[in-house]
Design an enzyme around this catalytic site. Structure first.
Site, PDB file in Angstrom:
ATOM      1  N   ASN A 393      72.378 -75.951 -17.801  1.00 30.66           N
ATOM      2  CA  ASN A 393      73.630 -76.244 -18.481  1.00 30.66           C
ATOM      3  C   ASN A 393      73.436 -76.459 -19.975  1.00 30.66           C
ATOM      4  O   ASN A 393      73.748 -75.595 -20.781  1.00 30.66           O
ATOM      5  CB  ASN A 393      74.292 -77.455 -17.825  1.00 30.66           C
ATOM      6  CG  ASN A 393      75.725 -77.634 -18.288  1.00 30.66           C
ATOM      7  OD1 ASN A 393      76.152 -77.061 -19.283  1.00 30.66           O
ATOM      8  ND2 ASN A 393      76.472 -78.448 -17.579  1.00 30.66           N
ATOM      9  N   ASP A 394      72.864 -77.601 -20.333  1.00 31.55           N
ATOM     10  CA  ASP A 394      72.765 -77.915 -21.758  1.00 31.55           C
ATOM     11  C   ASP A 394      71.926 -76.894 -22.533  1.00 31.55           C
ATOM     12  O   ASP A 394      72.211 -76.616 -23.690  1.00 31.55           O
ATOM     13  CB  ASP A 394      72.165 -79.315 -21.945  1.00 31.55           C
ATOM     14  CG  ASP A 394      73.107 -80.369 -21.394  1.00 31.55           C
ATOM     15  OD1 ASP A 394      74.322 -80.130 -21.412  1.00 31.55           O
ATOM     16  OD2 ASP A 394      72.612 -81.416 -20.934  1.00 31.55           O
ATOM     17  N   VAL A 395      70.927 -76.300 -21.877  1.00 32.22           N
ATOM     18  CA  VAL A 395      70.040 -75.377 -22.597  1.00 32.22           C
ATOM     19  C   VAL A 395      70.698 -74.029 -22.859  1.00 32.22           C
ATOM     20  O   VAL A 395      70.118 -73.180 -23.521  1.00 32.22           O
ATOM     21  CB  VAL A 395      68.697 -75.167 -21.851  1.00 32.22           C
ATOM     22  CG1 VAL A 395      67.940 -76.464 -21.754  1.00 32.22           C
ATOM     23  CG2 VAL A 395      68.913 -74.540 -20.502  1.00 32.22           C
TER      24      VAL A 395
END
Lengths: 467, 97
Positions: A393-395
């Site tokens: 997700n965040d990456v």
């Protein structure tokens, strides 16, 4: 005779230290890594045998019982652990190493106190240092283990007056240390310092969230080395100092790499209480995005994948949790059979420890030349037909690139949004670890495939087979 | 006494530099094995544990030393074996592709 023996022991220690350096060097390249690990193990064996020949070791029975017990536990644990649980395993091994070091520090302090009624200044100083580093490593690792294993919440835990409390604790530790240096014959103070050290470890990991675990695990790895070095100082043993310093350096390098991959200074990772419940962040910049997303089923997803020319798979922690790595490899194999070019894009901090994704995919038999680092693959995305994001997700959040109000702004990401299409496999629309909404999900060319990575991937495999 | 401390410090600083030089530029694929291999090496504290556990008579120090022997051996044996297990997986693919 005795001097010969002692010289021999010293030479054996030197050999061991050399083997450790050689082993670590070889661990740095895939072709020689296994050999390097073996050399380091041989070094360890030599060091242990040499120590057993030392004149001050008189009672062998119990030592052998201890070694056998430890070896059995270690061997069974190493065989039994699932590859997905590797972060916990490394965490717990760090912890026992730290525990051993601090026990030696306490034991040696006690011995000196017993024998002479007092302890020399430098020995006291080193003992305090050893107990501090070892203690922090022990409880820090145990807490990291608990977080990784899901025994306690993975999000940062903070409590009121946390900082003042920590400072108070630190101040009392320093005061206690000074007192002990002046008045070493005071076991009560020494034990208090030990207790505070243990508290420090727990308090240090408590406010750090799950997604920052790669940094924590590498840092604790470094600490476990420094603790061993401290033991070397206590016993005036250079080989121990060398071995510990090597581990300390390697852990620090990994810590640095992890911090750089998130573009956050170490202090921010340790004291930022980043992620999880820190809501209301990133809202300002993301407000204007159109909040509609498109979801598809696995049949449609299989068609997109099967008729693509090139597919890049971006795995994240979600793949590890769902143990989907074998399914992913099967999917890739099916796609390759249809002539699709399949690559994997690995973000350095994907997962819960450095190299987490690489280990899992290796377990599933994915050739490591198919795995691409973030920097190598990012230039290619414009020519990629489908980027398949599995539990990451965040990456892959473009906000890191273009929204300077986002808490993850500045973090290097995998440019999935530049691919022709993106399919995101995710359980729900919930935010990732950083607690930030991901604008990638709302883009026109992004489609969501909801479900557990394990189920979705195996359905995809089935559908692709029927194409 | 302080002399021993100073020698130790020299050794420590030099060894740290060696570590930085030797380990730099490890490919991401090997980050986990490197970490767990290094972790196994940190079990070298077992040497210290053996030295304080080896005394003939029973006292606080020998008992602490014995516990430390067990813990450090877990660290050493488990660490090296689990690293080998991981590296074996990396090895396998080299031959199949």
């Amino acid at each position: 005779m005795n001097t010969y023996l002692n010289t021999g022991i010293e030479l054996a220690y030197l050999t061991a230290a050399a083997l450790f350096i050689l082993g670590l060097k070889k661990l740095g390249s895939p072709a020689t890594a296994r050999n390097g690990n073996f050399l380091a193990a041989v070094g360890m064996l030599i060091a242990i045998i040499a120590t057993l020949l030392n004149q001050s070791v008189l009672d062998y029975e119990w030592i052998l019982v201890g070694i056998i017990a430890g070896s059995l536990i270690g061997a069974i644990a190493a065989q039994k652990v699932a590859m997905t649980d590797m972060p916990q395993m490394v965490g717990i091994f760090n912890g026992v190493g730290g525990a051993a070091s601090s026990l030696v520090a306490v034991g040696e302090f006690w011995r000196l106190l017993d024998a002479n009624g007092t302890v020399p200044l430098d020995a006291t100083f080193i003992a305090i240092l050893g107990v501090l580093i070892g203690g922090v490593t022990l409880t820090g690792s145990l807490l990291a283990f608990a977080k990784l294993q899901g025994l306690i919440t993975g999000s940062p835990v903070t409590f009121p007056f946390q900082q003042p409390f920590n400072f108070l604790l630190l101040a009392s530790f320093l005061a206690g240390s000074v007192y002990l240096l002046i008045q070493p014959a005071n076991p009560a103070i020494f034990l208090t310092l030990t207790t505070i050290s243990l508290l420090f470890g727990a308090l240090f990991v408590l406010p750090i969230g799950g997604g920052d675990m790669p940094v924590v695990v590498s840092l604790l790895n470094s600490f476990s080395g420094l603790a061993a070095s401290a033991v070397g100082f206590i016993l005036y043993n250079n080989m121990l100092i060398v071995a510990g310093a090597l581990v300390g350096a390697s852990g620090l390098i990994l810590t640095q790499i992890m911090c750089k991959a998130m573009n956050r200074p170490l202090t921010n990772v340790l004291f930022g209480a980043f992620g999880g419940d820190s809501v209301a962040v990133g809202g300002a910049g993301g407000a204007e995005i159109d909040k509609t997303y498109r979801s598809i089923d696995s049949e449609e997803g299989a068609m997109m994948l099967g008729y693509a020319r090139s597919v890049v798979i971006v795995p994240g922690y979600g793949m590890a949790v769902a143990q989907a790595q074998h399914g992913v490899r099967e999917l890739a194999a099916q796609l390759e059979k249809m002539g699709v070019d399949v690559k994997y894009a690995i973000h350095p901090v994907a997962g819960r420890m450095p190299g987490h994704m690489n280990v899992l995919l290796a377990e599933a038999n994915v050739a490591y030349d198919r795995l691409y680092d973030m920097d190598d693959i990012n230039t290619e995305f414009e020519r990629v037909d489908v980027a398949l994001v599995i539990g990451a997700n965040d990456v892959v959040n473009p906000a890191a690139r273009n929204d300077n109000s986002s808490p993850i702004y500045g973090m290097p990401i995998i440019d999935v949004d530049k691919a022709q299409h993106a399919i995101v496999i995710k359980r729900s629309m919930r935010t990732g670890f950083a607690g930030v909404d991901n604008e990638l999900f709302y883009k026109d060319k992004t489609t969501m495939l909801f479900g557990s990575a394990q189920d979705v991937v195996s359905k995809l495999v089935g559908e692709v087979k029927q194409l | 006494m302080t002399e021993g401390l100073l020698t130790g410090l020299v050794v420590f600083v030099l060894a740290s530099f060696v570590g930085f030089e030797v380990i730099n530029k490890v490919p991401p694929t090997l980050h986990t094995p490197l970490m767990s291999g290094a972790n196994a090496i940190s079990g070298i504290a077992v040497v210290g544990a053996l030295l304080i556990a080896g005394a003939q008579e029973w006292n606080v120090t020998t008992i602490l030393g014995l516990i430390a022997v067990v813990l450090a051996t877990v660290n050493v044996v488990g660490g090296f074996l689990v690293t080998d297990r991981m590296l074996q997986m990396f090895k396998k693919k080299e031959t199949t592709t």
